[in-house]
Write a protein that holds these residues in place. Structure first.
Motif, PDB file in Angstrom:
ATOM      1  N   PHE A 232       0.814  -1.214   0.000  1.00  0.00           N
ATOM      2  CA  PHE A 232       0.000   0.000   0.000  1.00  0.00           C
ATOM      3  C   PHE A 232       0.854   1.272   0.000  1.00  0.00           C
ATOM      4  O   PHE A 232       0.570   2.224  -0.730  1.00  0.00           O
ATOM      5  CB  PHE A 232      -0.928  -0.010   1.212  1.00  0.00           C
ATOM      6  CG  PHE A 232      -1.920   1.120   1.225  1.00  0.00           C
ATOM      7  CD1 PHE A 232      -3.023   1.105   0.387  1.00  0.00           C
ATOM      8  CD2 PHE A 232      -1.738   2.207   2.079  1.00  0.00           C
ATOM      9  CE1 PHE A 232      -3.941   2.148   0.398  1.00  0.00           C
ATOM     10  CE2 PHE A 232      -2.651   3.248   2.092  1.00  0.00           C
ATOM     11  CZ  PHE A 232      -3.750   3.221   1.253  1.00  0.00           C
ATOM     12  N   ASP A 233       1.891   1.279   0.809  1.00  0.00           N
ATOM     13  CA  ASP A 233       2.730   2.484   0.897  1.00  0.00           C
ATOM     14  C   ASP A 233       3.429   2.778  -0.421  1.00  0.00           C
ATOM     15  O   ASP A 233       3.499   3.932  -0.864  1.00  0.00           O
ATOM     16  CB  ASP A 233       3.770   2.315   2.014  1.00  0.00           C
ATOM     17  CG  ASP A 233       4.598   3.571   2.209  1.00  0.00           C
ATOM     18  OD1 ASP A 233       4.009   4.622   2.518  1.00  0.00           O
ATOM     19  OD2 ASP A 233       5.829   3.503   2.055  1.00  0.00           O
ATOM     20  N   LYS A 234       3.925   1.734  -1.079  1.00  0.00           N
ATOM     21  CA  LYS A 234       4.617   1.927  -2.359  1.00  0.00           C
ATOM     22  C   LYS A 234       3.655   2.305  -3.475  1.00  0.00           C
ATOM     23  O   LYS A 234       4.018   3.024  -4.402  1.00  0.00           O
ATOM     24  CB  LYS A 234       5.386   0.661  -2.742  1.00  0.00           C
ATOM     25  CG  LYS A 234       6.758   0.555  -2.114  1.00  0.00           C
ATOM     26  CD  LYS A 234       7.641   1.673  -2.608  1.00  0.00           C
ATOM     27  CE  LYS A 234       9.011   1.620  -1.965  1.00  0.00           C
ATOM     28  NZ  LYS A 234       9.846   2.754  -2.407  1.00  0.00           N
ATOM     29  N   ILE A 235       2.429   1.792  -3.398  1.00  0.00           N
ATOM     30  CA  ILE A 235       1.447   2.147  -4.419  1.00  0.00           C
ATOM     31  C   ILE A 235       1.020   3.601  -4.269  1.00  0.00           C
ATOM     32  O   ILE A 235       0.879   4.319  -5.262  1.00  0.00           O
ATOM     33  CB  ILE A 235       0.229   1.206  -4.322  1.00  0.00           C
ATOM     34  CG1 ILE A 235       0.625  -0.209  -4.767  1.00  0.00           C
ATOM     35  CG2 ILE A 235      -0.924   1.707  -5.188  1.00  0.00           C
ATOM     36  CD1 ILE A 235      -0.459  -1.245  -4.584  1.00  0.00           C
ATOM     37  N   LYS A 236       0.844   4.044  -3.016  1.00  0.00           N
ATOM     38  CA  LYS A 236       0.406   5.428  -2.785  1.00  0.00           C
ATOM     39  C   LYS A 236       1.558   6.424  -2.906  1.00  0.00           C
ATOM     40  O   LYS A 236       1.364   7.559  -3.344  1.00  0.00           O
ATOM     41  CB  LYS A 236      -0.234   5.561  -1.400  1.00  0.00           C
ATOM     42  CG  LYS A 236      -1.629   4.991  -1.307  1.00  0.00           C
ATOM     43  CD  LYS A 236      -2.485   5.788  -0.333  1.00  0.00           C
ATOM     44  CE  LYS A 236      -2.772   7.183  -0.832  1.00  0.00           C
ATOM     45  NZ  LYS A 236      -3.703   7.917   0.059  1.00  0.00           N
ATOM     46  N   HIS A 237       2.752   5.999  -2.509  1.00  0.00           N
ATOM     47  CA  HIS A 237       3.915   6.901  -2.539  1.00  0.00           C
ATOM     48  C   HIS A 237       5.070   6.182  -3.233  1.00  0.00           C
ATOM     49  O   HIS A 237       6.004   5.722  -2.579  1.00  0.00           O
ATOM     50  CB  HIS A 237       4.308   7.314  -1.123  1.00  0.00           C
ATOM     51  CG  HIS A 237       3.160   7.838  -0.309  1.00  0.00           C
ATOM     52  ND1 HIS A 237       2.596   9.070  -0.527  1.00  0.00           N
ATOM     53  CD2 HIS A 237       2.465   7.277   0.721  1.00  0.00           C
ATOM     54  CE1 HIS A 237       1.607   9.266   0.330  1.00  0.00           C
ATOM     55  NE2 HIS A 237       1.503   8.190   1.097  1.00  0.00           N
ATOM     56  N   PRO A 238       5.007   6.082  -4.545  1.00  0.00           N
ATOM     57  CA  PRO A 238       6.003   5.269  -5.276  1.00  0.00           C
ATOM     58  C   PRO A 238       7.414   5.840  -5.264  1.00  0.00           C
ATOM     59  O   PRO A 238       8.358   5.111  -5.537  1.00  0.00           O
ATOM     60  CB  PRO A 238       5.448   5.245  -6.706  1.00  0.00           C
ATOM     61  CG  PRO A 238       4.617   6.476  -6.804  1.00  0.00           C
ATOM     62  CD  PRO A 238       4.015   6.676  -5.450  1.00  0.00           C
ATOM     63  N   ARG A 239       7.567   7.115  -4.944  1.00  0.00           N
ATOM     64  CA  ARG A 239       8.895   7.722  -4.994  1.00  0.00           C
ATOM     65  C   ARG A 239       9.353   8.183  -3.623  1.00  0.00           C
ATOM     66  O   ARG A 239       9.957   9.227  -3.462  1.00  0.00           O
ATOM     67  CB  ARG A 239       8.893   8.904  -5.970  1.00  0.00           C
ATOM     68  CG  ARG A 239       8.781   8.457  -7.426  1.00  0.00           C
ATOM     69  CD  ARG A 239       9.660   9.280  -8.339  1.00  0.00           C
ATOM     70  NE  ARG A 239       9.758   8.661  -9.650  1.00  0.00           N
ATOM     71  CZ  ARG A 239       9.081   9.062 -10.719  1.00  0.00           C
ATOM     72  NH1 ARG A 239       8.255  10.087 -10.643  1.00  0.00           N
ATOM     73  NH2 ARG A 239       9.244   8.443 -11.873  1.00  0.00           N
ATOM     74  N   SER A 240       9.077   7.385  -2.610  1.00  0.00           N
ATOM     75  CA  SER A 240       9.595   7.679  -1.283  1.00  0.00           C
ATOM     76  C   SER A 240      11.073   7.330  -1.233  1.00  0.00           C
ATOM     77  O   SER A 240      11.624   6.693  -2.128  1.00  0.00           O
ATOM     78  CB  SER A 240       8.824   6.897  -0.222  1.00  0.00           C
ATOM     79  OG  SER A 240       8.948   5.512  -0.455  1.00  0.00           O
ATOM     80  N   GLN A 241      11.731   7.717  -0.150  1.00  0.00           N
ATOM     81  CA  GLN A 241      13.185   7.527  -0.059  1.00  0.00           C
ATOM     82  C   GLN A 241      13.568   6.068   0.174  1.00  0.00           C
ATOM     83  O   GLN A 241      14.627   5.621  -0.229  1.00  0.00           O
ATOM     84  CB  GLN A 241      13.746   8.389   1.086  1.00  0.00           C
ATOM     85  CG  GLN A 241      13.581   9.878   0.855  1.00  0.00           C
ATOM     86  CD  GLN A 241      14.316  10.335  -0.390  1.00  0.00           C
ATOM     87  OE1 GLN A 241      15.452   9.917  -0.652  1.00  0.00           O
ATOM     88  NE2 GLN A 241      13.671  11.187  -1.169  1.00  0.00           N
ATOM     89  N   ASN A 242      12.703   5.328   0.835  1.00  0.00           N
ATOM     90  CA  ASN A 242      13.033   3.940   1.166  1.00  0.00           C
ATOM     91  C   ASN A 242      12.681   3.042  -0.003  1.00  0.00           C
ATOM     92  O   ASN A 242      11.532   2.843  -0.319  1.00  0.00           O
ATOM     93  CB  ASN A 242      12.274   3.504   2.423  1.00  0.00           C
ATOM     94  CG  ASN A 242      12.655   2.101   2.853  1.00  0.00           C
ATOM     95  OD1 ASN A 242      13.624   1.544   2.361  1.00  0.00           O
ATOM     96  ND2 ASN A 242      11.875   1.547   3.778  1.00  0.00           N
ATOM     97  N   ASN A 243      13.642   2.482  -0.667  1.00  0.00           N
ATOM     98  CA  ASN A 243      13.441   1.621  -1.831  1.00  0.00           C
ATOM     99  C   ASN A 243      13.770   0.160  -1.545  1.00  0.00           C
ATOM    100  O   ASN A 243      14.059  -0.609  -2.446  1.00  0.00           O
ATOM    101  CB  ASN A 243      14.301   2.098  -3.017  1.00  0.00           C
ATOM    102  CG  ASN A 243      13.842   3.426  -3.544  1.00  0.00           C
ATOM    103  OD1 ASN A 243      12.649   3.723  -3.590  1.00  0.00           O
ATOM    104  ND2 ASN A 243      14.796   4.259  -3.966  1.00  0.00           N
ATOM    105  N   THR A 244      13.735  -0.227  -0.277  1.00  0.00           N
ATOM    106  CA  THR A 244      14.148  -1.590   0.068  1.00  0.00           C
ATOM    107  C   THR A 244      12.995  -2.564   0.113  1.00  0.00           C
ATOM    108  O   THR A 244      13.194  -3.759   0.277  1.00  0.00           O
ATOM    109  CB  THR A 244      14.852  -1.588   1.437  1.00  0.00           C
ATOM    110  OG1 THR A 244      13.932  -1.082   2.402  1.00  0.00           O
ATOM    111  CG2 THR A 244      16.101  -0.705   1.394  1.00  0.00           C
ATOM    112  N   ASN A 245      11.760  -2.065   0.010  1.00  0.00           N
ATOM    113  CA  ASN A 245      10.609  -2.975   0.078  1.00  0.00           C
ATOM    114  C   ASN A 245      10.528  -3.850  -1.145  1.00  0.00           C
ATOM    115  O   ASN A 245      10.861  -3.427  -2.248  1.00  0.00           O
ATOM    116  CB  ASN A 245       9.311  -2.159   0.220  1.00  0.00           C
ATOM    117  CG  ASN A 245       9.242  -1.446   1.539  1.00  0.00           C
ATOM    118  OD1 ASN A 245       9.848  -1.879   2.513  1.00  0.00           O
ATOM    119  ND2 ASN A 245       8.513  -0.346   1.570  1.00  0.00           N
ATOM    120  N   LEU A 246      10.061  -5.065  -0.955  1.00  0.00           N
ATOM    121  CA  LEU A 246       9.847  -5.994  -2.067  1.00  0.00           C
ATOM    122  C   LEU A 246       8.381  -5.987  -2.437  1.00  0.00           C
ATOM    123  O   LEU A 246       7.521  -5.592  -1.657  1.00  0.00           O
ATOM    124  CB  LEU A 246      10.300  -7.401  -1.677  1.00  0.00           C
ATOM    125  CG  LEU A 246      11.794  -7.543  -1.351  1.00  0.00           C
ATOM    126  CD1 LEU A 246      12.064  -8.980  -0.909  1.00  0.00           C
ATOM    127  CD2 LEU A 246      12.675  -7.182  -2.521  1.00  0.00           C
TER     128      LEU A 246
END
Length: 248
Positions: A232-246
């Motif tokens: 959900f976080d990556k879908i809503k905020h795709p360009r956040s600083q944390n890119n380690t989520n799978l």
């Protein structure tokens, strides 16, 4: 002076970097905000309820395997008005028409009336979720696109699900077409037992198919909710600083 004024106006139009006026952009942004809230409410509230409702329906007496007996009885009842011909009667082409009909299977038709709205509703939800993710995709930039790739993968999954669900809807219509063709043969050749047997098998198959579709719809809701919830976080905020989520 008029020519210079015209040139200044054209220069403003050419140097503008926006497709629409500020008022129209605000109008669209307000719609998007309202639409996002609507879809997120569907994801958070409606999807879990649908999972429970479909699971309850799948485990209910209506779709229990013991219900096959009722399906067979309904098929036999639908054949009860067929007029059986005598052995010495002429062939169908020379035989006078007799009143006889094959009625619907009430058990199967009742289940179709329950599951068709569920299929239609899921297709609508899929389209909403797909549009929601699509509108969340940011403008094209170099780098930091991991979140965007997750969005695109999610759109691909939802699109695939939507197409498979549409097939279920078409299969409901094909059931009646095939059954109608068989029923016409039964009326025309009432002494040919294979057609009656086929109708019985066809109704049983449709019952089992509806049972499987109900379970499939439940799993689709469950999988869509799980994938979107995990990302959900990556879908809503795709360009956040944390890119380690799978993605999964």
């Amino acid at each position: 002076n008029e020519y210079k004024s015209y040139l200044r106006q054209k220069k403003v139009e050419m140097t503008g970097n926006s497709l629409a006026s500020d008022d129209n952009k605000k109008l669209v942004e307000n719609y998007k905000e309202s639409f996002f809230k609507e879809v997120e409410k569907v994801l958070s509230d409606v999807f879990p309820k649908k999972i429970m409702e479909l699971d309850e329906l799948y485990k209910s007496d209506k779709l229990a395997l013991s219900q096959l007996t009722m399906v067979r009885q309904a098929t036999q009842h639908s054949l009860s008005q067929v007029v059986v011909t005598e052995e010495n009667e002429p062939p169908p082409s020379k035989r006078p028409k007799k009143t006889g009909q094959v009625t619907k299977n009430d058990v199967v038709c009742g289940l179709i009336a329950i599951i068709k709205p569920e299929i239609r509703e899921l297709v609508e939800y899929c389209n909403q979720v797909k549009m929601w993710i699509q509108l969340l995709i940011p403008k094209i930039e170099d780098g930091n696109n991991f979140g965007v790739s997750i969005q695109e993968e999610a759109i691909s999954e939802v699109t695939s699900v939507c197409e498979s669900v549409k097939v279920y809807y078409d299969e409901m219509s094909r059931y009646f077409v095939t059954r109608g063709k068989c029923a016409s043969k039964i009326v025309k050749y009432p002494n040919l037992e294979d057609y009656s047997r086929y109708l019985l098998e066809w109704d049983e198959k449709q019952f089992l198919h509806i049972r499987a579709i109900t379970n499939e719809l439940k799993m689709i809701y469950c999988c869509m909710f799980d994938i979107i919830n995990k990302n959900f976080d990556k879908i809503k905020h795709p360009r956040s600083q944390n890119n380690t989520n799978l993605i999964y």
